[in-house]
Design an enzyme around this catalytic site. Structure first.
Site, PDB file in Angstrom:
ATOM      1  N   ARG A  45      64.986 -20.803  21.680  1.00 25.53           N
ATOM      2  CA  ARG A  45      64.534 -20.298  20.383  1.00 25.53           C
ATOM      3  C   ARG A  45      65.243 -21.056  19.259  1.00 25.53           C
ATOM      4  O   ARG A  45      64.656 -21.372  18.240  1.00 25.53           O
ATOM      5  CB  ARG A  45      64.786 -18.781  20.252  1.00 25.53           C
ATOM      6  N   TYR A  97      43.411 -19.625   1.593  1.00 21.90           N
ATOM      7  CA  TYR A  97      43.017 -19.128   2.910  1.00 21.90           C
ATOM      8  C   TYR A  97      43.153 -17.594   2.936  1.00 21.90           C
ATOM      9  O   TYR A  97      44.127 -17.049   2.413  1.00 21.90           O
ATOM     10  CB  TYR A  97      43.904 -19.787   3.979  1.00 21.90           C
ATOM     11  N   ASP A 172      50.731 -25.976   0.307  1.00 20.48           N
ATOM     12  CA  ASP A 172      50.102 -25.887   1.628  1.00 20.48           C
ATOM     13  C   ASP A 172      49.192 -27.110   1.736  1.00 20.48           C
ATOM     14  O   ASP A 172      48.136 -27.168   1.097  1.00 20.48           O
ATOM     15  CB  ASP A 172      49.311 -24.579   1.741  1.00 20.48           C
ATOM     16  N   LYS A 197      45.292 -27.532  12.523  1.00 22.41           N
ATOM     17  CA  LYS A 197      44.128 -28.214  11.953  1.00 22.41           C
ATOM     18  C   LYS A 197      44.223 -29.723  12.173  1.00 22.41           C
ATOM     19  O   LYS A 197      44.196 -30.157  13.303  1.00 22.41           O
ATOM     20  CB  LYS A 197      44.011 -27.817  10.477  1.00 22.41           C
TER      21      LYS A 197
HETATM   22  O1  P1T Z   1      45.871 -20.297  11.609  1.00 33.45           O
HETATM   23  P1  P1T Z   1      47.283 -20.692  11.327  1.00 33.45           P
HETATM   24  O2  P1T Z   1      47.765 -21.885  12.104  1.00 33.45           O
HETATM   25  O3  P1T Z   1      48.255 -19.551  11.376  1.00 33.45           O
HETATM   26  O4  P1T Z   1      47.301 -21.233   9.804  1.00 33.45           O
HETATM   27  C1  P1T Z   1      46.988 -20.434   8.704  1.00 33.45           C
HETATM   28  C2  P1T Z   1      46.454 -21.268   7.579  1.00 33.45           C
HETATM   29  C3  P1T Z   1      47.317 -21.645   6.557  1.00 33.45           C
HETATM   30  N1  P1T Z   1      46.901 -22.390   5.523  1.00 33.45           N
HETATM   31  C4  P1T Z   1      45.619 -22.821   5.427  1.00 33.45           C
HETATM   32  C5  P1T Z   1      45.196 -23.637   4.249  1.00 33.45           C
HETATM   33  C6  P1T Z   1      44.699 -22.490   6.439  1.00 33.45           C
HETATM   34  O5  P1T Z   1      43.442 -22.926   6.322  1.00 33.45           O
HETATM   35  C7  P1T Z   1      45.124 -21.692   7.538  1.00 33.45           C
HETATM   36  C8  P1T Z   1      44.188 -21.282   8.617  1.00 33.45           C
HETATM   37  N2  P1T Z   1      42.832 -21.421   8.295  1.00 33.45           N
HETATM   38  C9  P1T Z   1      41.794 -21.131   9.132  1.00 33.45           C
HETATM   39  C10 P1T Z   1      41.943 -20.619  10.357  1.00 33.45           C
HETATM   40  C11 P1T Z   1      40.454 -21.394   8.577  1.00 33.45           C
HETATM   41  O6  P1T Z   1      39.461 -21.440   9.337  1.00 33.45           O
HETATM   42  O7  P1T Z   1      40.367 -21.575   7.362  1.00 33.45           O
END
Ligand code: P1T
Length: 379
Positions: A45, A97, A172, A197
């Site tokens: 961890r 988001y 972000d 992504k």
């Molecule tokens: O899904 P995760 O890895 O926890 O990330 C969250 C997140 C944070 N910031 C942005 C700009 C994002 O687009 C996302 C996650 N977005 C999607 C799952 C989506 O389909 O838009």
């Protein structure tokens, strides 16, 4: 070194144990110690060599001193928000988001941290929203899902003139990826990614990353990473490391195909409006040209036939898969109001139900256009 070279080599050296060229998956929870307190690694961890390589890789790509890896983008966001205390305030983009809005409103507000949402491209609106206890400015650029932009350098400049402790500028960078922009070089304090992504790039892993330069902030976030424990497993880190090696190749194709498709969509009779920073019709196209190296692979458009048409389009493509998420090699389509942005329904950030979002993959763009055309004709 140039970006393409950093993508292949950044943070990754042949493994010291046996010279493995690709960082091994250190699938272990603990590490044998010869003497108490002297081991490089003790408990997974706290640190794991596969994770260390990923942390170095994101630091290299963002031209940062430090990188930190988390179990998801939301876990990375949560860790940054833990820098705030009850009574603190943050200013955020008024298009983000859905999960980001949800953690601000339904998790942190309960702990006494308030968020104000503003048009981040309007510096006077940002200035007007600042309060004595504003500790953080939360920026998505481009935003999810409307592809609005914010001028990172201008925001950094604005914050430099604020009284100490001045608010931190957090970007972000998920939609852009470090291929398109490196916010720390423009004056941001912290960069956050959903590595699920573009960085991962193959829709096979959930992961989050942070990059930053400040030693003290890094020490605090690293403490939180271990104390809270939302860390990624070594296989997930390996998958993101592997994805990063082709980030530049994929992004070049995402950008080229998305520009082609956005241009085509703009003249389609079933489309009311297209949102894409690469189009001259985008209200911040000049900023996009100045700030971004390519315009990205995300497009949003309004279906002329409204919410019902948007649903029909998203449900009738054959090559674009109807799914949440983005940034993978395969093209995806979704209706944000009913899917990724359900959490902003009935809020000031509510998304038009006629909006369709595309994540343009690396297939042949002519095949993608043919698929969209048949879906739009049926709308
Ligand atoms: O899904 P995760 O890895 O926890 O990330 C969250 C997140 C944070 N910031 C942005 C700009 C994002 O687009 C996302 C996650 N977005 C999607 C799952 C989506 O389909 O838009």
């Amino acid at each position: 070194m140039h970006f393409d070279t950093l993508a292949v080599h950044g943070g990754q050296e042949p493994d010291p144990a046996f010279g493995a060229v690709m960082t091994p998956i250190y699938q272990t929870s603990t590490f044998a110690q010869h003497r108490i307190g002297e081991a490089k690694y003790d408990y997974a961890r706290t640190a794991n060599p596969t994770r260390t390589a990923l942390q170095r890789a994101i630091a290299a790509l963002e031209h940062a001193k430090h990188g930190l890896a988390f179990a998801s983008g939301m876990a990375a966001i949560d860790t940054v928000l833990r820098l705030l205390k009850p009574g603190d305030h943050l200013v955020a983009s008024n298009d983000v988001y859905g999960g980001t809005y949800r953690i601000f409103k339904r998790v942190y507000e309960d702990y006494g941290v308030r968020a104000t949402f503003v048009e981040m491209g309007d510096l006077s609106a940002v200035r007007a929203a600042l309060e004595p206890r504003t500790r953080l400015i939360w920026v998505e650029t481009p935003t999810n899902p409307l592809l609005k932009l914010a001028d990172i350098a201008a925001l950094a400049e604005l914050l430099r003139s604020q009284p100490l402790p001045r608010p931190l500028l957090v970007v972000d960078n998920t939609f852009a990826s470090p291929f398109i922009q490196q916010p720390l070089r423009l004056g941001a304090d912290i960069v956050v990614h959903s590595a699920t992504k573009y960085l991962g790039g193959h829709s096979d892993v959930v992961n989050g990353l942070i990059a930053l330069n400040d030693d003290e902030l890094h020490a605090r976030l690293k403490f939180l990473q271990n104390a809270v424990g939302a860390v990624p497993g070594p296989l997930d880190c390996f998958l993101v490391l592997r994805g990063i090696k082709t980030l530049h190749l994929r992004m070049a194709r995402h950008c080229a195909s998305a520009l082609r498709i956005a241009t085509w969509l703009e003249s389609h009779p079933a489309v009311a409006r297209v949102y894409y920073p690469g189009l001259p019709s985008h209200p911040q196209h000049e900023l996009a040209r100045r700030q971004m190296h390519g315009f990205g692979g995300m497009i949003a458009f309004l279906a002329k036939g409204g919410a019902e048409a948007a649903r029909r389009i998203a449900e009738s493509t054959r090559l674009f898969t109807l799914a949440e998420s983005l940034g993978g090699v395969e093209s995806l389509i979704e209706v944000p109001a009913a899917m990724t942005h359900l959490s902003v329904a009935q809020s000031p950030l509510a998304v038009d139900p006629a909006l369709v979002r595309l994540s343009v993959g690396v297939e042949d763009p002519e095949d993608l256009i043919a698929d969209l055309d048949q879906a739009l004709r049926g709308s």
